[in-house]
Design a protein around this motif. Structure first.
Motif, PDB file in Angstrom:
ATOM      1  N   CYS A 214      59.115  27.894  52.822  1.00 42.99           N
ATOM      2  CA  CYS A 214      59.210  27.397  51.407  1.00 42.99           C
ATOM      3  C   CYS A 214      58.598  25.823  51.579  1.00 42.99           C
ATOM      4  N   GLY A 215      57.996  25.271  52.621  1.00 40.81           N
ATOM      5  CA  GLY A 215      57.794  23.882  52.980  1.00 40.81           C
ATOM      6  C   GLY A 215      56.162  23.743  52.577  1.00 40.81           C
ATOM      7  N   GLY A 216      55.770  24.948  52.175  1.00 37.59           N
ATOM      8  CA  GLY A 216      54.107  25.041  51.616  1.00 37.59           C
ATOM      9  C   GLY A 216      53.334  25.993  52.483  1.00 37.59           C
ATOM     10  N   GLU A 244      60.824  15.894  53.583  1.00 40.64           N
ATOM     11  CA  GLU A 244      60.081  16.494  52.266  1.00 40.64           C
ATOM     12  C   GLU A 244      59.277  15.170  51.954  1.00 40.64           C
ATOM     13  N   GLU A 246      55.863  15.664  50.665  1.00 38.72           N
ATOM     14  CA  GLU A 246      54.517  16.172  49.906  1.00 38.72           C
ATOM     15  C   GLU A 246      54.578  15.746  48.535  1.00 38.72           C
ATOM     16  N   SER A 249      56.751  17.003  45.244  1.00 40.44           N
ATOM     17  CA  SER A 249      57.839  17.971  45.928  1.00 40.44           C
ATOM     18  C   SER A 249      59.363  16.846  45.679  1.00 40.44           C
ATOM     19  N   ASN A 362      62.113  25.176  56.731  1.00 39.21           N
ATOM     20  CA  ASN A 362      62.506  24.228  55.529  1.00 39.21           C
ATOM     21  C   ASN A 362      64.024  24.527  55.241  1.00 39.21           C
ATOM     22  N   THR A 466      54.459  24.295  47.740  1.00 39.98           N
ATOM     23  CA  THR A 466      55.711  24.306  47.839  1.00 39.98           C
ATOM     24  C   THR A 466      56.425  24.483  46.392  1.00 39.98           C
TER      25      THR A 466
END
Length: 568
Positions: A214-216, A244, A246, A249, A362, A466
Motif C-alpha cells: 500500500c505504499g504505492g 511516508e 509522497e 499521502s 508499508n 497510495t
C-alpha cells in the motif's frame, strides 16, 4: 554469515563517548550529526572535521551525510525554524500567502522560515513544522506566530455515512477510550490467531485477500512474504516503511495516530511467517509525534509480555529525504549512509539490511494483515468486488466539499470517490482533472470519471498508487500542476543516476518556460523525450516521474500547446 548489529536503534544503543560498539562508522557518524543538531541547533565546519577525525573518515564523507538529509542540512536551530509545507495541496490552500506572512512576522521575532517538501499533513493544509510540532491549518487572518503554539485539533477520521470500516474498526471503537482500554489487553488477538493458524495458512489468507503493497507499488504481499519465508538464512529482518513522503499521502501517519498497536501486530505476524526475530520501524524525520506514539506502544506491549521470545522491535527516525521511502534507499539510510537506492538484484528479501534477507512493508499493509488475522479472511473478502476484494484507505483532497481520509471497498470508480465520499465538487466548481495515486500518479480528465481506481494494470483502470486523489477545478492549470510535481522530484532526487538527476531538472525548466509563455515548439517534443529517458532511472522515483507528464500531455495536450510561443 551476516549478523544484524544490535545497534539498529540508535537512540538506545549509540554511545556518545565511544561511538557504536559494532557496525559501520558511518552509522555512528550520522547519529552523532543528528545529536549535534538536536543539542546545538546547527552543525559547524569544526563539528564535521571533528566527527570525521573521530571515526577515521574523510571530512567529505561527513559533508555528504550532512548535505543529504534536510533535517540536519540547515544551519538553523530546529526549535527556531518554521518549515512551511511546499506540497501541492498546501499551495492550493494558500501556502504561499502563509510563507509571505510568516516571513514578515519573523523579522525581529527570533524564528526562521523555510520551505519544506510535503510534510504529510495534507489534511491540515496549509501546514508547517515548528521544531517537531505539526501545525495546521494555518490562516493569514490572524498572526501566524500565535497559531504555532496552539494545540492541534483532533484529526481522528470520523466515519462517513458511506464508509466501510475494517482496518479502522478497532480505532473507531476505541476512539476517546484509549485511557480505559489498550489493544494489548486482549493479548494481541490477531497475533494469537496467526500463530494458531500457522505460516502457510496466513500466506493463503493473504493470497485470497489479494493484499497489495500500500505504499504505492502495489506488489503482491503474499508473494513477497513467501519468497522471504523460503529463505533458509538464520537471520532475517522485517522493516516497517513509515517514511511516508509522497505528496497527497497521510494515511500512514493517521494509522499510527489512531492505532499504533495494529502496526506492531503486523510486524509480529510477519516475523512469525518468515522467521524473523528483529524488526525496525523506519519513520520519516518529520513524524516525531508519531514516533513517540510507536515507542509508547512498544513499551506497553513489552510490559504485557508481548515481545518475550518473539521479536526485538525498534523505531528509527529518518532525517528528511523522500527517496528513503524506496526500500533499498531506506536500508542504506538505516546503515548510516546517504539514502541512495541500490541496484537490484539482489532484492532486499535476498540481501537487505547488513546483508541479511529483509522484508520491507508499508504501514497500511502491515495493519491490514493484522486486521485480517483478527476479524477473518471471510469478512475481508465480503467487501469489494470479485477481482478486487477487501477495503483500502483513500484520501480525497482539493476542490471537494468533504476532503479527508476514508476507508472503503476496493473497486471504487473515480466519480464515487468524488461524489459519494468527497461530498461532490465545491459550489461553483466544475471538475477539470484529478491526480490519482500521489505525486508519482496519473492525471485524468472527465472522460475517466466512471473508470475504476485499483491496482490492476488492465486497460480502463486508473492506477491506485497510495490511494490518494487530488481533485481540481478549472481554476488550476494542468501545466502548473505538472511543474509543481517536477519541482518536487527535482528537489528530492538523490542525484545518483543521470536520468533522474538531469531529467527532472530539464523537465522542470521546460515547464517553467511553458508557464512563462517563452517555450518554443521543440520544447514539447523535448519534454516527451525526457519523459522517455526518465524511465531508465535506477529506482522507482525516476521511473515513476513520467506518469504525470505522459498522462497530462495525453489528456490535456491543448493546454500544453497553448503555452507555446511560436516565435521562439
Amino acid at each position: 554469515m551476516s549478523i544484524v548489529p544490535s545497534y539498529v536503534d540508535p537512540a538506545e544503543n549509540y554511545d556518545d563517548e565511544n561511538g557504536s560498539k559494532n557496525g559501520s562508522s558511518e552509522f555512528a557518524a550520522l547519529e552523532l550529526l543528528r545529536r549535534h543538531k538536536d543539542r546545538q541547533g546547527h552543525i559547524s565546519t569544526d563539528d564535521v572535521v571533528e566527527i570525521a577525525r573521530r571515526f577515521g573518515l574523510p571530512p567529505s564523507r561527513i559533508w555528504g551525510l550532512k548535505s543529504f538529509y534536510s533535517l540536519i542540512a540547515t544551519g538553523k536551530s530546529s526549535d527556531s525554524t518554521v518549515r512551511v509545507c511546499d506540497g501541492i495541496v498546501c499551495r492550493l490552500n494558500g501556502g504561499d500567502d502563509v510563507v509571505e506572512s510568516l516571513q514578515t512576522e519573523s523579522q525581529g521575532h527570533g524564528f526562521h522560515v523555510e520551505r519544506n517538501s510535503c510534510l504529510g499533513l495534507c489534511d491540515r493544509a496549509p501546514a508547517c513544522l515548528w521544531g517537531d510540532k505539526q501545525v495546521g491549518p494555518l490562516s493569514i487572518e490572524n498572526p501566524i506566530k500565535d497559531q504555532l503554539s496552539e494545540d492541534a485539533p483532533d484529526h481522528f477520521p470520523i466515519s462517513r455515512e458511506q464508509e466501510t470500516r475494517f482496518l479502522l474498526r478497532r480505532a473507531t471503537e476505541l476512539h476517546g477510550k484509549q485511557a480505559a482500554f489498550s489493544p494489548v489487553a486482549d493479548g494481541y488477538r490477531s497475533v494469537t490467531n496467526a500463530i494458531d493458524s500457522g505460516p502457510e495458512k496466513i500466506l493463503e489468507w493473504l493470497q485470497a485477500a489479494d493484499l497489495r503493497g500500500c505504499g504505492g507499488a502495489g506488489f503482491s504481499t503474499a508473494q513477497k512474504w513467501r519468497w522471504a519465508a523460503e529463505s533458509n538464512a538464520e537471520n532475517k529482518v522485517v522493516i516497517c516503511n513509515a517514511d511516508e513522503s509522497e505528496p497527497l499521502s497521510f494515511k500512514d501517519r493517521m494509522l499510527i495516530d489512531v492505532d499504533p498497536h495494529r502496526i506492531l501486530e503486523g510486524l509480529l505476524i510477519a516475523g512469525e511467517v518468515i522467521g524473523a526475530r528483529r524488526a525496525v520501524i523506519y519513520i520519516r524525520g518529520e513524524y516525531e509525534p508519531q514516533a513517540q506514539k510507536l515507542r509508547k506502544a512498544i513499551a506497553e506491549a513489552g510490559q504485557a509480555g508481548v515481545w518475550k521470545d518473539r521479536m526485538d522491535v525498534t523505531v528509527h527516525r529518518g532525517a528528511g529525504a523522500y527517496i528513503c521511502g524506496e526500500e533499498t534507499a531506506l536500508i542504506e539510510s538505516l546503515e548510516g549512509h546517504r539514502g541512495e537506492p541500490r541496484p537490484r538484484p539482489p532484492f532486499p528479501i535476498q540481501s537487505g539490511l547488513y546483508g541479511v534477507p529483509t522484508l520491507v512493508n508499508n504501514v497500511e499493509t502491515l495493519a491490514a494483515v493484522a486486521a485480517i488475522c483478527d476479524y477473518g479472511i471471510e469478512e475481508f473478502e465480503s467487501f469489494g468486488t470479485e477481482g478486487s476484494p477487501g477495503t483500502k484507505l483513500y484520501a480525497v483532497l482539493g476542490h471537494v466539499n468533504n476532503p479527508g481520509l476514508f476507508e472503503a471497498p476496493r473497486g471504487l470508480k473515480l466519480r464515487s470517490i468524488i461524489d459519494d465520499y468527497g461530498g461532490g465538487m465545491k459550489p461553483g466548481s466544475q471538475f477539470s482533472f484529478a491526480l490519482t495515486g500521489g505525486a508519482a500518479g496519473t492525471i485524468v480528465d472527465g472522460s475517466r470519471l466512471d473508470d475504476v481506481v485499483d491496482f490492476s494494470a488492465d486497460d480502463g483502470v486508473i492506477p491506485m498508487g497510495t490511494g490518494a486523489v487530488l481533485v481540481a477545478d478549472d481554476s488550476v492549470s494542468v501545466v502548473w500542476t505538472v511543474r509543481e510535481l517536477m519541482h518536487f522530484f527535482e528537489s528530492e532526487s538523490c542525484g545518483k543516476c543521470t536520468p533522474c538527476r538531469i531529467g527532472t531538472r530539464e523537465a522542470r525548466e521546460i515547464l517553467d518556460r511553458l508557464l512563462a509563455q517563452s517555450a518554443g515548439p521543440d520544447d514539447l517534443k523535448r519534454l516527451k523525450q525526457i519523459s522517455s529517458v526518465l524511465s531508465l532511472s535506477l529506482c522507482g522515483l525516476g521511473t515513476s516521474v513520467p506518469m504525470p507528464i505522459d498522462s497530462a500531455m495525453r489528456h490535456f495536450q491543448d493546454q500544453f500547446e497553448a503555452c507555446v510561443n511560436e516565435s521562439q
